[in-house]
Design a protein around this motif. Structure first.
Motif, short mmCIF file in Angstrom:
data_model
loop_
_atom_site.label_atom_id
_atom_site.label_comp_id
_atom_site.label_asym_id
_atom_site.label_seq_id
_atom_site.Cartn_x
_atom_site.Cartn_y
_atom_site.Cartn_z
N GLU A 183 69.03 -41.88 -38.91
CA GLU A 183 69.45 -40.97 -39.98
C GLU A 183 70.24 -39.82 -39.37
O GLU A 183 69.94 -39.36 -38.27
CB GLU A 183 68.23 -40.43 -40.72
CG GLU A 183 67.52 -41.49 -41.53
CD GLU A 183 66.38 -40.93 -42.36
OE1 GLU A 183 66.14 -39.70 -42.33
OE2 GLU A 183 65.72 -41.73 -43.03
N TYR A 184 71.25 -39.37 -40.09
CA TYR A 184 72.13 -38.29 -39.64
C TYR A 184 72.19 -37.21 -40.70
O TYR A 184 72.05 -37.48 -41.89
CB TYR A 184 73.56 -38.81 -39.42
CG TYR A 184 73.68 -39.79 -38.29
CD1 TYR A 184 73.99 -39.35 -37.01
CD2 TYR A 184 73.51 -41.15 -38.50
CE1 TYR A 184 74.11 -40.26 -35.96
CE2 TYR A 184 73.63 -42.05 -37.47
CZ TYR A 184 73.93 -41.60 -36.20
OH TYR A 184 74.05 -42.49 -35.16
N ASN A 185 72.46 -35.98 -40.26
CA ASN A 185 72.80 -34.92 -41.21
C ASN A 185 74.29 -34.65 -41.07
O ASN A 185 74.97 -35.34 -40.31
CB ASN A 185 71.95 -33.66 -40.96
CG ASN A 185 72.19 -33.05 -39.58
OD1 ASN A 185 73.24 -33.21 -38.99
ND2 ASN A 185 71.18 -32.37 -39.07
N LYS B 64 69.38 -33.64 -50.77
CA LYS B 64 68.18 -32.90 -50.35
C LYS B 64 67.17 -32.90 -51.48
O LYS B 64 67.53 -32.85 -52.64
CB LYS B 64 68.54 -31.45 -50.02
CG LYS B 64 69.15 -31.24 -48.69
CD LYS B 64 69.32 -29.75 -48.46
CE LYS B 64 69.61 -29.47 -47.01
NZ LYS B 64 69.70 -28.03 -46.75
N TRP C 176 74.29 -41.86 -48.71
CA TRP C 176 74.03 -40.43 -48.80
C TRP C 176 72.79 -40.21 -49.66
O TRP C 176 72.64 -40.83 -50.71
CB TRP C 176 75.21 -39.70 -49.40
CG TRP C 176 74.92 -38.26 -49.69
CD1 TRP C 176 74.89 -37.23 -48.80
CD2 TRP C 176 74.59 -37.69 -50.94
NE1 TRP C 176 74.56 -36.07 -49.42
CE2 TRP C 176 74.38 -36.32 -50.76
CE3 TRP C 176 74.45 -38.21 -52.23
CZ2 TRP C 176 74.04 -35.46 -51.79
CZ3 TRP C 176 74.12 -37.36 -53.26
CH2 TRP C 176 73.92 -36.00 -53.04
N SER D 80 75.19 -33.95 -37.24
CA SER D 80 74.96 -35.04 -36.28
C SER D 80 75.78 -36.29 -36.60
O SER D 80 75.93 -37.17 -35.75
CB SER D 80 73.48 -35.40 -36.20
OG SER D 80 73.01 -35.94 -37.42
#
Length: 64
Positions: A14-16, A63, A60, A19
């Motif tokens: 997983e990436y934000n 949040k 995607w 990152s």
């Protein structure tokens, strides 16, 4: 030895937003057996390319 003729996950991460810039490097290293033993037994053709299909999916998630 596991069969190379079945679907298997060879990379999950997983990436934000920040990152995500590491994605290209991570995918490149994922396809190298010295970094990822899961790819060592994948079948390759006479030119050294992995046989079969590599599927990439980017999802995607908002949040919570």
């Amino acid at each position: 030895m596991p069969s190379a003729n079945r679907i298997k996950a060879i990379f999950v991460k997983e990436y934000n937003g920040e990152s995500l810039y590491n994605l290209a490097r991570d995918v490149s290293e994922t396809m190298m057996g010295e970094y990822n033993p899961a790819v060592e037994n994948l079948p390759i053709d006479k030119y050294g390319y992995i046989e079969g299909t590599i599927t990439v999916q980017i999802i995607w998630t908002p949040k919570s």
